[in-house]
Design a protein around this motif. Structure first.
Motif, PDB file in Angstrom:
ATOM      1  N   SER A  27      -9.225  -7.331   4.417  1.00  0.00           N
ATOM      2  CA  SER A  27      -9.615  -5.906   4.131  1.00  0.00           C
ATOM      3  C   SER A  27      -8.911  -4.798   4.734  1.00  0.00           C
ATOM      4  O   SER A  27      -9.073  -3.566   4.366  1.00  0.00           O
ATOM      5  N   ILE A  28      -8.206  -5.005   5.740  1.00  0.00           N
ATOM      6  CA  ILE A  28      -7.673  -3.780   6.553  1.00  0.00           C
ATOM      7  C   ILE A  28      -6.066  -3.978   6.096  1.00  0.00           C
ATOM      8  O   ILE A  28      -5.307  -4.791   6.192  1.00  0.00           O
ATOM      9  N   PRO A  29      -5.533  -2.832   5.489  1.00  0.00           N
ATOM     10  CA  PRO A  29      -4.081  -2.923   4.814  1.00  0.00           C
ATOM     11  C   PRO A  29      -3.380  -2.743   5.844  1.00  0.00           C
ATOM     12  O   PRO A  29      -2.926  -1.792   6.636  1.00  0.00           O
ATOM     13  N   ARG A  30      -2.431  -3.754   5.997  1.00  0.00           N
ATOM     14  CA  ARG A  30      -1.054  -3.910   7.024  1.00  0.00           C
ATOM     15  C   ARG A  30      -0.257  -5.066   6.429  1.00  0.00           C
ATOM     16  O   ARG A  30      -0.736  -5.790   5.718  1.00  0.00           O
ATOM     17  N   PRO A  31       1.028  -4.787   7.110  1.00  0.00           N
ATOM     18  CA  PRO A  31       1.829  -6.076   6.587  1.00  0.00           C
ATOM     19  C   PRO A  31       1.546  -6.956   7.429  1.00  0.00           C
ATOM     20  O   PRO A  31       1.263  -7.082   8.269  1.00  0.00           O
TER      21      PRO A  31
END
Length: 231
Positions: A27-31
């Motif tokens: 749920s945490i937007p990151r590469p």
């Protein structure tokens, strides 16, 4: 690519990206970090890391904001959701060292960190500024230093780095008021201010010095916060 003198590796930063990959929820937007490889020579240790490609640009080129930004409402909604999700991570990693605050807060702000021990700490990204945030779709980059910090630390950092552009600083205050306009949030701001004043004393982003002192004075209800920690 990371490197450090052999025997002088700081685990918090050296392993931060790997531990983020292992610990952070989707749920945490990151590469995504796909692969990494370590090697050494006689005096240095090295690590290469292969990440998912991110096509979006960062909001800004530099952490210190000197020009207006116009982030849409849905971007701020995503930022608020991400900041909330970060605080739910189970970790013993530490981003802000209490020993540093015990030294820096009297020096730069004329206050004692021991006065704030009852306020909560929570997991934080640790380097949450517009040069680490992508748009129009939010992606959060650079997880090397994540860990426990005073609650609201990421919002406080975003605000502090925006002080040279009042419209942006005001927008951060408005959008993240639930984190900043609280006793915990004010302590988080003082924490970030102490850190950035220490960095400025070492020649890093010196242009923030006076805005940071003025902001600290406002939080503390003083007319000024002078250099060297006198109030």
């Amino acid at each position: 690519m990371a490197s450090a003198p052999a025997g002088q590796i700081i685990d918090t930063y050296w392993n931060g990206a790997i531990e983020a990959q292992e610990s952070l929820p989707p749920s945490i937007p990151r590469p995504q970090l796909w692969h990494w490889h370590d090697w050494t020579d006689q005096t240095w240790a090295y690590r290469s890391e292969l990440y998912e490609y991110v096509a979006a640009d960062t909001v800004a080129m530099h952490a210190v904001i000197t020009a207006p930004l116009n982030m849409p409402a849905d971007w701020w909604t995503s930022a608020r959701t991400a900041l909330q999700n970060i605080t739910t991570i189970d970790t013993a990693r530490v981003t802000v060292q209490p020993g540093f605050l015990a030294w820096a807060m009297p020096r730069y702000l004329g206050i004692s960190a021991s006065d704030y021990t009852a306020l909560p700490w929570a997991p934080a990204h640790g380097d949450f500024h517009f040069a680490n945030l992508c748009a129009p779709a939010l992606r959060i980059l650079d997880w090397e230093g994540w860990g426990l910090a005073p609650a609201g630390y990421d919002a406080a950092m975003l605000h502090s780095y925006s002080l040279l552009t009042p419209d942006v600083a005001n927008r951060v205050q408005h959008e993240l008021a639930h984190l900043l306009a609280t006793p915990a949030g004010r302590y988080a701001e003082l924490t970030v201010i102490a850190e950035l004043l220490d960095a400025a004393e070492q020649g890093i982003n010196r242009e923030l010095t006076e805005p940071l002192r003025r902001r600290a004075a406002t939080i503390l209800g003083r007319s000024a916060v002078a250099a060297g920690g006198s109030g």
